[in-house]
Design an enzyme around this catalytic site. Structure first.
Site, PDB file in Angstrom:
ATOM      1  N   GLY A 215       9.133   0.342   1.314  1.00 24.98           N
ATOM      2  CA  GLY A 215       8.002   1.180   1.711  1.00 24.98           C
ATOM      3  C   GLY A 215       8.496   2.519   2.207  1.00 24.98           C
ATOM      4  O   GLY A 215       9.543   3.014   1.791  1.00 24.98           O
TER       5      GLY A 215
ATOM      6  N   ASP B 179       8.809   5.324   5.809  1.00 28.22           N
ATOM      7  CA  ASP B 179       9.418   5.288   7.139  1.00 28.22           C
ATOM      8  C   ASP B 179       8.647   4.404   8.104  1.00 28.22           C
ATOM      9  O   ASP B 179       9.207   3.863   9.057  1.00 28.22           O
ATOM     10  CB  ASP B 179       9.507   6.705   7.707  1.00 28.22           C
ATOM     11  CG  ASP B 179      10.523   7.556   6.956  1.00 28.22           C
ATOM     12  OD1 ASP B 179      11.284   6.987   6.147  1.00 28.22           O
ATOM     13  OD2 ASP B 179      10.548   8.776   7.174  1.00 28.22           O
ATOM     14  N   GLY B 180       7.349   4.233   7.852  1.00 31.53           N
ATOM     15  CA  GLY B 180       6.508   3.454   8.762  1.00 31.53           C
ATOM     16  C   GLY B 180       6.931   1.998   8.864  1.00 31.53           C
ATOM     17  O   GLY B 180       7.023   1.441   9.961  1.00 31.53           O
TER      18      GLY B 180
ATOM     19  N   ARG C 276       0.817  -1.224   0.000  1.00 31.15           N
ATOM     20  CA  ARG C 276       0.000   0.000   0.000  1.00 31.15           C
ATOM     21  C   ARG C 276       0.847   1.269   0.000  1.00 31.15           C
ATOM     22  O   ARG C 276       0.322   2.374  -0.141  1.00 31.15           O
ATOM     23  CB  ARG C 276      -0.928   0.009   1.217  1.00 31.15           C
ATOM     24  CG  ARG C 276      -1.968  -1.104   1.202  1.00 31.15           C
ATOM     25  CD  ARG C 276      -2.854  -1.055   2.452  1.00 31.15           C
ATOM     26  NE  ARG C 276      -3.879  -2.073   2.418  1.00 31.15           N
ATOM     27  CZ  ARG C 276      -3.696  -3.333   2.770  1.00 31.15           C
ATOM     28  NH1 ARG C 276      -2.487  -3.721   3.178  1.00 31.15           N
ATOM     29  NH2 ARG C 276      -4.676  -4.208   2.712  1.00 31.15           N
TER      30      ARG C 276
ATOM     31  N   GLY D 249       7.690   5.166  -0.173  1.00 31.75           N
ATOM     32  CA  GLY D 249       6.560   5.750   0.534  1.00 31.75           C
ATOM     33  C   GLY D 249       6.379   7.229   0.253  1.00 31.75           C
ATOM     34  O   GLY D 249       7.085   7.839  -0.555  1.00 31.75           O
ATOM     35  N   SER D 250       5.400   7.833   0.960  1.00 36.19           N
ATOM     36  CA  SER D 250       5.149   9.263   0.817  1.00 36.19           C
ATOM     37  C   SER D 250       6.120  10.078   1.658  1.00 36.19           C
ATOM     38  O   SER D 250       6.398  11.231   1.360  1.00 36.19           O
ATOM     39  CB  SER D 250       3.704   9.580   1.226  1.00 36.19           C
ATOM     40  OG  SER D 250       3.453   9.117   2.541  1.00 36.19           O
TER      41      SER D 250
ATOM     42  N   GLU E 275       8.407  -0.151  12.081  1.00 38.42           N
ATOM     43  CA  GLU E 275       7.827  -1.413  12.569  1.00 38.42           C
ATOM     44  C   GLU E 275       8.901  -2.487  12.710  1.00 38.42           C
ATOM     45  O   GLU E 275       8.947  -3.215  13.714  1.00 38.42           O
ATOM     46  CB  GLU E 275       6.724  -1.896  11.623  1.00 38.42           C
ATOM     47  CG  GLU E 275       5.403  -1.178  11.775  1.00 38.42           C
ATOM     48  CD  GLU E 275       4.254  -1.944  11.121  1.00 38.42           C
ATOM     49  OE1 GLU E 275       4.375  -3.189  10.986  1.00 38.42           O
ATOM     50  OE2 GLU E 275       3.255  -1.306  10.750  1.00 38.42           O
TER      51      GLU E 275
END
Length: 390
Positions: free
Chosen positions: A296, A298-299, A240, A328-329, A303
């Site tokens: 992805g 930084d999230g 995602r 990612g964004s 994790e």
């Protein structure tokens, strides 16, 4: 999670993407020093000027000599550290043919009509003729046992045109360069030289259909080439991330680089929030001894970090390098630590190996005693959405 008292103040965690990382990039424990990526440009020497009144005459021979020396690459200066020390040198022919079934049976006459040029492999660059290729841009070398040719797989930086450099981003694109050595023994020496510089060598069997210029009997075998063993990695991908484009970016741009470098990968796509943390907290390190790659934003890195530091065997966990492929964004972590934002450069950094240390901080919730780990900043809300709009 119980309050963690075992994590010292200066805990650093291994992460990894970029620049000369000798087994991955951005990494926890303080490992190696910084590795620079040498860029070798032709050295410009100023032309002779006769502007001074004292210099009344300059011979035409001197002017011609000065012009010849313009843009000359000085590769024999032992005091210069631009190219490092010499590994191997000899004569090579640049084979410009495109490999296909139609031209696979071409004879050696085409190649023999081309002039062989002086070539040199050093600890930092590969030089042939007037061309210089940084070893930081070399992913691997392919070699068919018993033949005279070998192929260097590279991802050099492609610069935007001068007038558009302010508006267009520079990027990397794949370029395969094929060379012909004088004989198979010399080809083995070239390939072994690349292997000694930590470039992965893909040794292939002798082709069944051989062109006459490739056939050499009783040549040395691939056992003479001391190649580093392929890394074993776990890839955790957030499908995602990047508005759903991360899977396309990984399989289309990043995975081919890892395959060229001989990586053995297990790819796991996350299905929900916390999935990456659960994987990192329970993975058997024997299945990914060379690191975990996060695809992805930084999230997902956060994790994985919390999953590793939340394990009972925390000391072993922080020795596992963490690679980052930014899709990612909000990719502030990889940009802040390693100075890259594009997935291709990040993948090359992982391939080249090496470790970059980064600090880790811990935030404890007083009411519950839960400890949360981070590397750059801790925040609530939609900060990444706001950052992505700038």
């Amino acid at each position: 999670m119980q309050k963690s008292g075992s994590l010292s103040k200066n805990t650093s965690l291994r992460l990894t993407p970029q620049q000369s990382l000798r087994r991955l990039g951005l990494c926890s424990q303080v490992a190696t020093g910084q590795h620079s990526s040498p860029i070798v440009f032709p050295e410009k020497r100023g032309k002779v000027k006769a502007s001074r009144h004292g210099d009344l005459s300059v011979s035409s021979d001197d002017i011609k000599k000065t012009k010849r020396e313009d843009h000359r690459i000085d590769i024999v200066d032992e005091q210069s550290d631009l190219l490092g020390y010499e590994v191997f040198s000899g004569k090579l022919i640049l084979d410009a043919r495109k490999t296909s079934k139609n031209n696979a049976s071409q004879t050696s006459t085409e190649n023999m009509n081309q002039d062989a040029v002086d070539a040199k492999l050093t600890s930092k660059a590969f030089v042939w003729g007037s061309c210089v290729l940084s070893l930081e841009d070399v992913i691997s070398v392919s070699y068919n046992v018993g033949v005279r040719h070998f192929t260097v797989h590279t991802y050099p930086m492609k610069k935007a045109p001068c007038g558009l450099s302010c508006f267009m981003r520079s990027g990397r694109s794949r370029k395969d360069i094929r060379f012909l050595a004088s004989n198979s023994e010399e080809a083995i020496q070239w390939v072994s030289g690349f292997a000694d510089q930590q470039c992965y060598v893909n040794c292939l069997p002798h082709p069944l259909k051989q062109a006459s210029d490739m056939v050499v009997s009783d040549g040395p075998s691939e056992s003479h080439i001391k190649c580093k063993s392929p890394p074993k990695m776990l890839v955790i991908l957030n499908p995602r991330s990047g508005r759903g484009r991360s899977s396309k970016v990984f399989h289309g741009m990043v995975e081919p680089i890892f395959k060229l470098a001989g990586f053995k990968m297990e790819v796991v796509k996350t299905t929900s929030a916390g999935h990456a943390r659960n994987l990192a907290s329970s993975v058997d390190f024997s299945t990914c001894p060379d690191g975990i790659i996060c695809v992805g934003g930084d999230g997902i890195v956060n994790e994985v970090l919390n999953g590793l530091l939340g394990r009972d065997n925390q000391k072993e966990a922080i020795s596992i390098p963490i690679g980052i492929i930014p899709t990612g964004s909000d990719n502030s972590l990889v940009w802040t630590v390693l100075g890259v934002r594009d997935p291709v450069s990040a993948a090359i950094a992982i391939v080249k190996g090496g470790l970059t240390a980064t600090d880790v901080f811990a935030v404890e919730w007083i009411q519950t005693g839960v400890v949360h780990f981070g590397m750059t900043v801790s925040y609530f809300g939609f900060v990444s959405d706001g950052v992505g709009t700038f």
